[in-house]
Write a protein that holds these residues in place. Structure first.
Motif, short mmCIF file in Angstrom:
data_model
loop_
_atom_site.label_atom_id
_atom_site.label_comp_id
_atom_site.label_asym_id
_atom_site.label_seq_id
_atom_site.Cartn_x
_atom_site.Cartn_y
_atom_site.Cartn_z
N THR A 188 0.87 -1.18 0.00
CA THR A 188 0.00 0.00 0.00
C THR A 188 0.91 1.23 0.00
N TRP A 189 0.54 2.23 -0.80
CA TRP A 189 1.35 3.43 -0.94
C TRP A 189 0.56 4.67 -0.51
N PHE A 190 1.29 5.71 -0.13
CA PHE A 190 0.69 7.03 0.03
C PHE A 190 0.79 7.70 -1.34
N VAL A 191 -0.34 7.85 -2.01
CA VAL A 191 -0.33 8.23 -3.43
C VAL A 191 -0.79 9.68 -3.61
N PRO A 192 0.09 10.56 -4.10
CA PRO A 192 -0.33 11.94 -4.41
C PRO A 192 -0.97 11.99 -5.79
N ILE A 193 -2.23 12.38 -5.86
CA ILE A 193 -2.97 12.35 -7.12
C ILE A 193 -3.31 13.78 -7.56
N LYS A 194 -2.64 14.21 -8.61
CA LYS A 194 -3.05 15.46 -9.26
C LYS A 194 -4.07 15.07 -10.34
N TRP A 195 -5.17 15.85 -10.44
CA TRP A 195 -6.23 15.43 -11.35
C TRP A 195 -6.99 16.62 -11.88
N MET A 196 -7.77 16.35 -12.93
CA MET A 196 -8.61 17.40 -13.49
C MET A 196 -10.00 16.84 -13.78
N LYS A 197 -10.95 17.74 -13.78
CA LYS A 197 -12.33 17.38 -14.10
C LYS A 197 -12.77 18.22 -15.30
#
Length: 965
Positions: A581-590
């Motif tokens: 399991t990772w600490f996941v930084p998620i940059k995203w767009m809608k």
């Protein structure tokens, strides 16, 4: 500052006396060394060799019992400084052997009581002093114990001195040795490189110490944490120039046995590791410039290369790149000069020796007329990579090789920053996605992958150390450090780096030290917030192998993560303290609007903002800032594919490449349907940018490798022909019927793709175009009409479509090439022929160093295996000669694992799997060295290929058939 040893007045005087004695002794003993050579060469290859006072057995126990049976040095002695004198002979002796002689005086401190001195020495014949291999003296008030006996341990590369009494803790001593070694052509340690200039054979004495080869040059404490100051003297022929890490401070002519010689001395180095040492003697010349702070910058190469101005570009970019790093690190370049030298024979691409960086000629020399845009980019990025090491790796050095990724991953990341500063119009920072992130995903998705940071006990032997120089260390290291920089922001990242480098300058570290300083930078930045400490976040990316696939269900807003495995049926037997399991930084767009970064901190979570409906869509991992793959619900996949087909430029170039790469790999892992992945390529007929096209071609290449020997290939070829034709026509138009060069940096790369794929897929007019260019060149060899950017593609295609006449012409041009990058293009292209007898002849050439240089042998074999016709020929060739190939190229070669990967890339049948397993079984007694892990991965990948082909062949054939009409 790190812990530094200061030399007292007594020590300084001792060093001066020893230097004088060393110089006189080495000259006096050189003739005797030559006479003793035959006797010395008869010594056993394994076990221990004894001095006259120690008739011990010639083997060491298989289970380490004594200190000298361990591969790691004891922690009882710490080197302070060395005084090294070397005399390489650039002509063979009466027995046809090239040798070097030398002496070394190492001052060391005793930090724990011991009656043993254990120091590395490998393949050196040591002089005999009163029945022993060395002389020991005390410094200051210290009295040296009497040496009881000495012996050499071949297995662990040690010279061992048993003393009659213990050394005194806190005291300093001098160990003096004299030795002879072979200046072999093995590309390791102090070795020779040969080339021909104006019909005359020239010999260069040069070096490659990383990782465990300094011990082949002189006895030394050959571990990265054993830093010391080195004072170097080189004796060499007049008419040659000597180079080392420090600036030359004196030269004196001398006559020894009637031979006119020159003695060059160098300033003492900074405190540094043995693997960063360099010694070179050649008749090379240089061009130079001086920075504002009086830093001397020189580019060295063969005289003809410098006269042809092949070093100018490297000189022009070196200054700006060094200036960029000084600003980025907030630390001045720590040395008085920066030498870079292009060598005819060099195993690695380049090596970051402190103050004297060594390169393959292809990585440093650029001809403005004959070199391609790709050559220029490679030179810029390699220089940026090596110069990044001058601080990160050289000034501050890893404690042990298990943390190699900290060195190489960092340099592999910031090379893009340095290159971007030198060439800002290239947009080169985007290419890390292709060159590193997507590249390492393929390896790190295997059950046989390994964490970035291994335990120290897993990395002991030279072969295990060499194995660490792999894609995981370089490319995954670059990817996770880039991710770290992205979520911390580049200014905070650079601030932490500067603090780290200044704190540990001239010392050694372990990776948590970097996390400490980055965490301090976070805490000292107002408004900066991350959900856990840098330690806690990054440990999950460095201490466990692999990476997650993040699945976003836009119908509910649920988000999950799972360890991504290319073969979902493979078994991971490596435990993880974090349960994958990772600490996941998620940059995203809608729907095209950037959203606030979201952190996925457990296996399952929900984020209501990611729930969409109607025409809205979600895209996660914008600009591929994170080291993970992304999957969506089918509705969101359909919306993204619809966007690609109607308005693909609404997504960034990087994210278009990401959608393709993620989809193809998710399909191979059975997470989505194969036809969904293939649908991502339907819009390509409208795509003109390089990075998405390159991503698609690399993924379709897997289909080509799996199916180019089956009935699927015809339908695949028809489909790809349909998709590439508009790109081919586009470049034909903007280049005015191939008479101009596209202006954009990556457009020039995509033009190469357009022509190469169009020709191989049978686009009308392409093959005729290439044949005509190559024929024009054959008719007028001194006037090549082919643009350097297109040469690799044109040469390969023309030789593939031609016969022996085209091949033999390429061979003549290869042998006469004066530019290394041109020779590389021709060497690779000759592997493209479809004539089996030519390929078999070429395979035989790879084992003849007069035809193919040793540094190029394994890559040439790989090129032949890349050819559909050549693959079985290369496989049979390597199996039949494995013992010889392994002995010649495999023991320490960083690139040797690539040979196994390259040969087996197409394996996809049960018969090939059984052959691979039998190859492993038949050669266990020979060994596989740094290719050991690569062989395991080849078996794993072949097993997965068999299953994938069985499950997907019918549907892939159906899809390509339907879509190609």
């Amino acid at each position: 500052m790190g812990k530094v040893y200061y030399v007292s007045k007594n020590v300084g005087l001792g060093m001066l006396v020893l230097a004088t004695v060393a110089l006189a002794t080495i000259i006096a003993l050189s003739i005797a060394y030559d006479k003793e050579r035959a006797k010395n060469r008869s010594k056993p290859e394994n076990g221990a060799t004894d001095s006259t006072s120690m008739p011990t057995p010639l083997t060491t126990p298989s289970t380490p019992k004594e200190p000298w049976d361990h591969y790691r040095l004891p922690d009882s002695l710490v080197p302070v400084s060395y005084n090294v004198t070397l005399w390489p002979r650039l002509k063979p002796n009466a027995d046809g052997m090239y040798i070097f002689t030398g002496s070394s005086a190492v001052i060391f401190s005793c930090v724990k009581e011991t009656d043993l001195i254990i120091i590395h020495s490998n393949k050196l014949n040591l002089s005999n002093f009163y029945g022993h291999h060395a002389k020991l003296s005390g410094l200051g008030d210290a009295t040296a114990p009497t040496i009881q006996k000495t012996w050499l341990v071949v297995k662990t590369h040690y010279l061992v001195l048993q003393l009659r009494s213990a050394l005194a803790v806190g005291a300093s001593y001098v160990l003096y040795t004299e030795f002879q070694g072979e200046l072999a052509d093995d590309l390791e340690g102090f070795y020779r490189s040969e080339y021909t200039e104006d019909g005359v054979k020239k010999v260069v004495a040069t070096s490659q110490m990383q990782a465990t080869y300094a011990r082949k040059s002189f006895p030394c404490f050959d571990e990265p944490a054993m830093k010391a100051v080195f004072t170097v003297t080189i004796i060499h022929d007049r008419g040659t120039v000597a180079l080392s890490n420090g600036r030359e401070i004196g030269t004196a002519d001398s006559v020894i046995d009637g031979m006119p010689l020159r003695v060059t001395t160098f300033e003492p180095t900074e405190r540094m590791s043995t693997y960063l040492l360099a010694f070179i003697v050649s008749d090379f010349v240089n061009i130079q410039s001086t920075q504002n702070n009086n830093l001397l910058i020189r580019i060295w190469a063969r005289r003809k290369a410098i006269e042809d101005r092949q070093g100018d570009y490297a000189l022009n970019v070196t200054g700006p790149i060094l200036q960029f790093y000084e600003h980025y690190y907030n630390a001045t370049y720590p040395l008085s000069k920066s030498d870079q030298i292009a060598l005819p024979d060099f195993n690695a691409g380049a090596m970051e020796n402190w103050g004297l960086v060594t390169y393959r000629e292809t990585a440093l020399l650029y001809d403005p007329i004959m070199s391609s845009t790709g050559n220029k980019e490679r030179i810029t990025t390699v220089i940026a990579h090596e110069l990044a090491h001058m601080w990160f790796g050289n000034l501050v050095t890893l404690q042990w090789w298990n943390d190699l990724w900290l060195n190489e991953g960092f340099a592999s990341y910031v090379e893009y920053l340095g290159a971007d500063y030198a060439e800002p119009t290239w947009n080169i920072k985007d290419q890390i996605i292709l060159s590193d992130v997507h590249k390492v995903f393929a390896v790190d998705a295997l059950a046989s992958s390994h964490p970035l940071s291994r335990r120290q006990e897993e990395v002991n032997t030279p072969a295990q150390i060499s194995e660490m120089f792999n894609t995981i260390s370089y490319s995954k290291g670059a990817a996770v450090l880039r991710m770290l920089s992205q979520f911390l922001t580049e200014p905070v990242f650079a601030k932490g780096l500067s603090s780290y480098l200044n704190r540990f300058a001239f010392g050694n570290t372990v990776y948590p030290d970097l996390w400490d300083h980055l965490q301090q930078a976070v805490q000292n930045t107002p408004g900066m917030h991350i959900p856990h400490t840098v330690h806690n976040i990054m440990n999950r990316w460095t201490l466990q192998m692999g990476f997650p696939v993040v699945t976003i269900d836009t119908r509910t807003g649920s988000i999950t993560q799972k360890h991504f495995l290319l073969d979902p049926d493979s078994v991971v037997d490596r435990p993880s303290q974090f349960n994958y399991t990772w600490f996941v930084p998620i940059k995203w767009m809608k729907t095209g609007v950037e959203q606030q970064q979201y952190w996925l901190l457990q296996k399952t979570d929900a984020h209501i903002e990611m729930r969409v409906s109607g025409e809205d869509w979600v895209l996660a991992n914008t600009n591929v800032s994170g080291y993970f793959r992304v999957n969506y619900d089918l509705d969101n996949w359909d919306r993204l594919l619809s966007l690609l087909n109607t308005n693909h430029q609404a997504l960034s170039i990087i994210n278009r490449a990401q959608i393709i790469d993620d989809a193809f790999n998710l399909a191979r892992a059975k997470i989505i349907n194969t036809t969904l992945a293939l649908r991502t390529t339907k819009y390509l007929s409208m795509e003109r940018d390089y990075i998405p096209w390159e991503s698609a071609l690399r993924n379709l290449d897997y289909y080509i490798l799996m199916f180019d020997r089956t009935e699927v290939y015809g339908a695949l070829q028809s489909y790809l022909k349909k998709q590439i034709q508009p790109l081919f026509e586009y470049f034909k138009m903007i280049t005015a019927n191939w008479t101009k060069v596209p202006t954009g940096h990556t457009d020039q790369y995509n033009q190469v793709n357009a022509i190469g794929i169009a020709c191989s897929m049978g686009v009308d007019g392409c093959r005729e175009l290439i044949k005509s260019w190559y024929r024009q060149w054959m008719e007028s060899p001194h006037h090549n009409p082919i643009h350097p950017n297109l040469k690799s593609t044109v040469y390969c295609s023309a030789i593939a479509f031609g016969g022996v006449e085209e091949w033999d012409f390429a061979w003549r041009m290869f042998k006469n090439a004066t530019l290394a990058s041109e020779a590389v293009r021709l060497r690779s292209a000759m592997a493209c022929t479809k004539a089996p007898w030519l390929l078999n002849r070429y395979l035989e050439y790879t084992l003849d160093p007069t035809k193919i240089r040793k540094q190029d042998a394994t890559s040439t074999m790989q090129s032949i295996a890349r050819n559909t016709v050549g693959m079985p020929l290369a496989w049979n060739f390597i199996r039949a000669r494995w013992s010889y190939i392994f002995q010649q190229y495999g023991r320490g070669s960083f690139s040797f694992s690539n040979l196994v990967n390259g040969i087996t890339k197409r394996f996809s049948t049960e018969f090939e799997l059984q052959e691979l397993k039998k190859f492993k079984e038949d050669n266990l007694h020979v060994g596989f060295g740094s290719a050991t892990l690569a062989l395991e991965q080849a078996i794993e990948k072949t097993t997965a290929n068999i299953k994938w082909v069985t499950e997907n062949k019918a549907r892939v054939l159906k899809w390509f058939t339907e879509e190609s009409t």
